[in-house]
Design a protein around this motif. Structure first.
Motif, PDB file in Angstrom:
ATOM      1  N   GLN A   1       0.830  -1.203   0.000  1.00  0.00           N
ATOM      2  CA  GLN A   1       0.000   0.000   0.000  1.00  0.00           C
ATOM      3  C   GLN A   1       0.867   1.257   0.000  1.00  0.00           C
ATOM      4  O   GLN A   1       0.579   2.219  -0.717  1.00  0.00           O
ATOM      5  CB  GLN A   1      -0.917   0.005   1.234  1.00  0.00           C
ATOM      6  CG  GLN A   1      -1.980  -1.079   1.243  1.00  0.00           C
ATOM      7  CD  GLN A   1      -3.163  -0.726   0.349  1.00  0.00           C
ATOM      8  OE1 GLN A   1      -3.142   0.239  -0.401  1.00  0.00           O
ATOM      9  NE2 GLN A   1      -4.217  -1.542   0.439  1.00  0.00           N
ATOM     10  N   ARG A   2       1.934   1.225   0.769  1.00  0.00           N
ATOM     11  CA  ARG A   2       2.815   2.397   0.842  1.00  0.00           C
ATOM     12  C   ARG A   2       3.505   2.656  -0.495  1.00  0.00           C
ATOM     13  O   ARG A   2       3.557   3.795  -0.968  1.00  0.00           O
ATOM     14  CB  ARG A   2       3.861   2.183   1.943  1.00  0.00           C
ATOM     15  CG  ARG A   2       4.771   3.389   2.168  1.00  0.00           C
ATOM     16  CD  ARG A   2       5.797   3.093   3.257  1.00  0.00           C
ATOM     17  NE  ARG A   2       6.623   4.256   3.496  1.00  0.00           N
ATOM     18  CZ  ARG A   2       7.662   4.602   2.747  1.00  0.00           C
ATOM     19  NH1 ARG A   2       7.986   3.852   1.693  1.00  0.00           N
ATOM     20  NH2 ARG A   2       8.363   5.696   3.017  1.00  0.00           N
ATOM     21  N   GLU A   3       4.022   1.596  -1.105  1.00  0.00           N
ATOM     22  CA  GLU A   3       4.725   1.782  -2.375  1.00  0.00           C
ATOM     23  C   GLU A   3       3.760   2.182  -3.484  1.00  0.00           C
ATOM     24  O   GLU A   3       4.085   3.003  -4.341  1.00  0.00           O
ATOM     25  CB  GLU A   3       5.482   0.515  -2.760  1.00  0.00           C
ATOM     26  CG  GLU A   3       6.356   0.697  -4.001  1.00  0.00           C
ATOM     27  CD  GLU A   3       7.285  -0.463  -4.243  1.00  0.00           C
ATOM     28  OE1 GLU A   3       8.109  -0.360  -5.174  1.00  0.00           O
ATOM     29  OE2 GLU A   3       7.200  -1.486  -3.534  1.00  0.00           O
ATOM     30  N   TYR A   4       2.563   1.606  -3.467  1.00  0.00           N
ATOM     31  CA  TYR A   4       1.532   1.969  -4.442  1.00  0.00           C
ATOM     32  C   TYR A   4       1.237   3.470  -4.362  1.00  0.00           C
ATOM     33  O   TYR A   4       1.198   4.177  -5.383  1.00  0.00           O
ATOM     34  CB  TYR A   4       0.269   1.153  -4.173  1.00  0.00           C
ATOM     35  CG  TYR A   4      -0.938   1.533  -5.007  1.00  0.00           C
ATOM     36  CD1 TYR A   4      -1.074   1.086  -6.315  1.00  0.00           C
ATOM     37  CD2 TYR A   4      -1.949   2.341  -4.479  1.00  0.00           C
ATOM     38  CE1 TYR A   4      -2.185   1.423  -7.078  1.00  0.00           C
ATOM     39  CE2 TYR A   4      -3.059   2.683  -5.232  1.00  0.00           C
ATOM     40  CZ  TYR A   4      -3.173   2.225  -6.528  1.00  0.00           C
ATOM     41  OH  TYR A   4      -4.268   2.573  -7.274  1.00  0.00           O
ATOM     42  N   GLY A   5       1.039   3.971  -3.150  1.00  0.00           N
ATOM     43  CA  GLY A   5       0.763   5.392  -2.974  1.00  0.00           C
ATOM     44  C   GLY A   5       1.938   6.263  -3.379  1.00  0.00           C
ATOM     45  O   GLY A   5       1.763   7.332  -3.976  1.00  0.00           O
TER      46      GLY A   5
END
Length: 443
Positions: free
Chosen positions: A66-70
């Motif tokens: 989720q962090r890398e996607y954002g």
């Protein structure tokens, strides 16, 4: 497939449901997996077909995905070269109800290759330097927007050909962070030192596997990213004092920055009390000068160096035509150049060869090939003749750099020597314009 599967995606694609998310990624079969060259990763990464395109899938934790996607979505909004995030697949479970790792899905960058696919014993030392130069340019762009990478390496980068150079794209952003107010000099130096150490390690690893040209010094090449980065950063940010009698140096500074591919959003100038000197301070420096100009004139989406090369040809065409046809608007001539010059060269490439290189890169190489043919044959070779000679003797022997199957990670590209080119290798064009002379032939 587990009933509690959770998909996060800005553009919901129902074909995501067709992939076997209830199986560990390492157990996916050839039915789902595409064999493409890839770099070294701490996580399992595989490529898969998805609705007529190819995607990269990385297994990791839900939080990290989720962090890398954002982060990737943010970098895209900031127009930083990086892979496109498509989705996060969370709450995966096996058919037996066992929890599985979350997955980050990104679009595979067509015509790109990891550094390990670009190195082989047949490649020259200059290639290593060009890759590192491209990575230095990417690092500058990241630092300009306040992004601390934290894991700068060749492995976390993809490269696309860019008119004799390379363009670098960030692949892995899981260790990165955007810092409010920009990066301090200390943080930039930390990223730079990580880059030097990681690149040296990667090249030494290639050397240990006998996959590096003996002329390449891994430590020296790795160190070159420091000088290249600092030189570019200094040019973009340093103040410059010029005598008021030499104000032309202001324009010279702007043109020098433009030549590096940057636009100046603001220029601060201060004069001394005696009015003898002017201090130039560039502010808000935006990359993509040539790319934006070419796209606004023709709609062509090209890398920065490709755009510079195409603009040279376009400007020559416009200047020549305005001499012959005074009063014709430059924008009209730019559209004419696109239809009569660029589009015809790209359209001449047979369908089965269009996965070899991008259109702008093909056009650049045709121009280079035309120059070599003219030098060899001691006469002006037409663009049409050069195009078909290039396709027949050069492009046909290139490996595909689009998303194709079973591409080996080390492969040399046989190039036919110019001395072996057949005379009269020009193929027949369309019947409608077979007798139409190339525009350069009319000059």
């Amino acid at each position: 497939m587990g009933t509690d599967l959770r998909i996060t995606s800005a553009l919901m694609d129902a074909t995501l449901l067709d992939l076997p998310w209830d199986e560990p990624l390492e157990e996916w079969t050839e039915t789902d997996v595409v064999q493409l060259p890839k770099g070294i990763s701490r996580h399992l990464v595989r490529f898969a077909r998805l609705g007529g395109r190819v995607v990269a899938i990385k297994e990791t934790t839900t939080e990290m995905a989720q962090r890398e996607y954002g982060m990737l979505r943010t970098l895209q909004r900031l127009e930083v070269p990086c892979v496109e995030p498509l989705a996060v697949i969370a709450d995966r479970t096996s058919a037996d109800g066992e929890p599985l790792a979350a997955a980050l899905v990104t679009r595979h960058l067509r015509f790109s290759l990891p550094y390990r696919a670009l190195y082989s014993s047949s490649l020259k030392a200059a290639t290593a330097v060009r890759l590192v130069d491209a990575l230095a340019g990417l690092l500058v762009r990241l630092h300009l927007v306040g992004f601390f990478w934290g894991d700068v390496s060749l492995s976390n980068t993809l490269f696309r050909r860019d008119a004799g150079a390379f363009a670098a794209y960030l692949v892995d952003a899981e260790t990165g962070s955007l810092e409010t107010g920009g990066l301090s000099d200390g943080r930039r130096e930390e990223d730079l030192e990580l880059a030097r150490i990681n690149i040296a390690g990667e090249l030494l690893d290639l050397a240990a596997g006998d996959r590096l040209d003996a002329a390449i010094d891994p430590v020296a090449v790795a160190g070159s990213i420091v000088s290249q980065y600092r030189s570019l950063w200094h040019e973009l940010h340093s103040d410059q004092e010029v005598p008021t009698s030499e104000r032309w140096r202001i324009r010279e500074r702007i043109e020098r920055l433009n030549a590096l591919g940057y636009d100046i959003g603001e220029l601060s100038m201060r004069t001394t009390r005696g009015g003898t000197t002017v201090t130039i301070s560039p502010k808000v420096v935006d990359p993509g000068h040539h790319h934006r100009r070419l796209q606004s004139l023709t709609g062509i989406d090209a890398q920065e160096n490709q755009a510079r090369r195409l603009l040279n040809d376009l400007d020559e065409y416009v200047a020549t035509q305005q001499d012959a046809r005074p009063g014709v608007d430059a924008e009209v001539l730019a559209a004419e150049w696109y239809d009569r010059v660029f589009a015809r060269v790209v359209a001449a490439v047979p369908v089965e060869l269009r996965g070899k290189l991008e259109g702008p890169e093909v056009f650049h190489e045709v121009l280079e090939h035309r120059w070599f043919l003219s030098e060899q044959r001691q006469r002006e070779v037409s663009l049409k003749e050069a195009t078909y000679a290039y396709i027949e003797t050069q492009l046909a022997h290139r490996r595909d750099e689009a998303a194709l199957l079973n591409v080996p990670t080390t492969v040399t590209m046989p190039i036919v020597a110019l001395d072996d080119l057949p005379e009269g290798s020009e193929a027949e064009g369309d019947a409608d314009d077979a007798d139409e002379p190339d525009w350069r032939d009319r000059v």
